[in-house]
Design an enzyme around this catalytic site. Structure first.
Site, short mmCIF file in Angstrom:
data_model
loop_
_atom_site.label_atom_id
_atom_site.label_comp_id
_atom_site.label_asym_id
_atom_site.label_seq_id
_atom_site.Cartn_x
_atom_site.Cartn_y
_atom_site.Cartn_z
N ASP A 124 -0.93 -5.57 3.37
CA ASP A 124 -1.52 -4.24 3.53
C ASP A 124 -0.90 -3.44 4.66
OD1 ASP A 124 -3.31 -2.28 2.58
OD2 ASP A 124 -4.72 -2.72 4.19
N ASP A 164 -16.25 -1.67 -2.06
CA ASP A 164 -14.87 -1.40 -1.65
C ASP A 164 -14.76 -1.25 -0.14
OD1 ASP A 164 -13.64 -1.30 -4.22
OD2 ASP A 164 -14.53 0.67 -4.55
N ASP A 195 -0.84 -5.57 -4.79
CA ASP A 195 -0.27 -4.61 -3.83
C ASP A 195 1.05 -5.04 -3.21
OD1 ASP A 195 -2.69 -3.36 -4.28
OD2 ASP A 195 -3.36 -3.39 -2.21
#
Length: 356
Positions: A142, A331, A180
């Site tokens: 991330d 989330d 991701d």
């Protein structure tokens, strides 16, 4: 900037829930194998489990021909069904059962990976089903943003991956590999100095996992709102997608099934016709377009459950619709939600009520 990039996957918001669930998942699976419902967490992601910790009610497996993946009877939604049933609220119980009786991804945390994975895959095998696993532990995860972390370095990641593979053994499993991770190489979020190692780790992960005789691997490729097929095909090839069973799309995102399918086919055409899977867990009403665009990924209102998980998609390029994100888990701390990964019954009810 990246924290509000509207096209990106929301998978990174899950990391806050990956704290202490590893042993609990394994214990819950062991209890299942022993014929008990027990009090194992079974993947709470730090959530409230809907009140007092009661034995989860029996939930049905879906017909194997349509959906071969394991439904966890110890999960958040199953426990919420138990809580509402105990309270005599049959309307809410029936709504949450729409989630509880569908298989969802088991996100494997960094600690005790072998025990976690063995517990899940053994429980799935005992039910004559396959496990659905999500691996999210790449170093420099991330880009140092909200879900920063992952393995300390490449060697630590390889050791962790080896534990995962040992936990799978010869049992049936489908692995969604590193949501991701590839896209953060494409969009420039991950610093250039880490690119070569990450490509090597992804390629090595595919090769190692494919040594397990009954394991399928899908390398994550983001979603239709993030990058173009033209930007993706060379990175996918460099990361070793040729040796994988395919790629995954829309993890924790809201792009519709039709849009994701069209996008996936364009990507597939550029990498030798590889098939793909789509996360349909919350895409029933498509992406949210209201409010601040920088936060429309976070607990958007008015969303709905998407297509039920199935391998009977009717499309030879689409191997499965999967619920990779667990519907009803937050989330993040936005729009009234709890921290990322926590079970949020009000949001789960909203998803179920909005489902057509």
């Amino acid at each position: 900037m990246y924290g509000g990039y509207t096209g990106r996957s929301a998978a990174r918001r899950r990391v806050a829930g990956l704290r202490t669930t590893g042993t609990a998942a394994a214990v819950g699976a062991a209890l299942l194998l022993a014929g008990c419902s027990g009090d194992g967490d079974g993947g709470s992601r730090g959530g409230s489990e809907g009140g007092d910790r009661k034995a989860a009610p029996a939930v049905s497996q879906q017909p194997r021909a349509e959906d071969p993946y394991w439904v966890n009877p110890e999960g958040n939604a199953a426990r919420q069904v138990a809580a509402y049933t105990e309270d005599g609220d049959e309307e809410k119980s029936a709504l949450i059962r729409r989630i509880a009786e569908r298989p969802v991804g088991e996100w494997i945390s960094p600690d005790n990976a072998e025990d976690q994975v063995r517990g899940v895959t053994e429980a799935a095998a005992a039910a004559d089903r396959d496990a659905l696993l999500v691996l999210y532990n790449i170093p420099h995860r991330d880009c140092g943003q909200f879900s920063k972390g992952g393995a300390a370095d490449g060697d630590a990641y390889r050791a962790w991956l080896e534990s995962v593979a040992q936990g799978i053994g010869d049992r049936g499993a489908t692995v969604i590999l590193e949501p991701d991770a590839l896209l953060h190489l494409v969009d420039g979020c991950t610093p250039q100095e880490f690119h070569e190692e990450r490509y090597d780790l992804l390629k090595g992960a595919i090769q190692r996992l494919k040594q397990q005789p009954a394991t399928k691997v899908y390398l994550d490729a983001g979603n239709a709102g993030w990058q173009t097929p033209e930007a993706l095909h060379q990175p996918l090839e460099r990361a070793g997608v040729a040796a994988a069973d395919g790629f995954s799309l829309n993890v924790s995102n809201f792009q519709t099934t039709s849009v994701s399918t069209e996008f996936g086919k364009k990507v597939s055409e550029k990498i030798g016709g590889k098939p793909f899977v789509i996360d349909t867990s919350r895409n029933g009403n498509g992406p949210y377009t209201g409010g601040d665009p920088a936060e429309n990924w976070c607990n958007p209102p008015g969303r709905a459950l998407g297509d039920a998980p199935t391998t009977a998609t009717g499309d030879e390029r689409v191997d499965a619709y999967l619920w990779i994100k667990r519907p009803g888990e937050s989330d993040g701390e936005c729009k009234g939600g709890p921290k990322a990964g926590d079970w949020w019954p009000e949001y789960a009810l909203g998803l179920a009520r909005a489902t057509r």
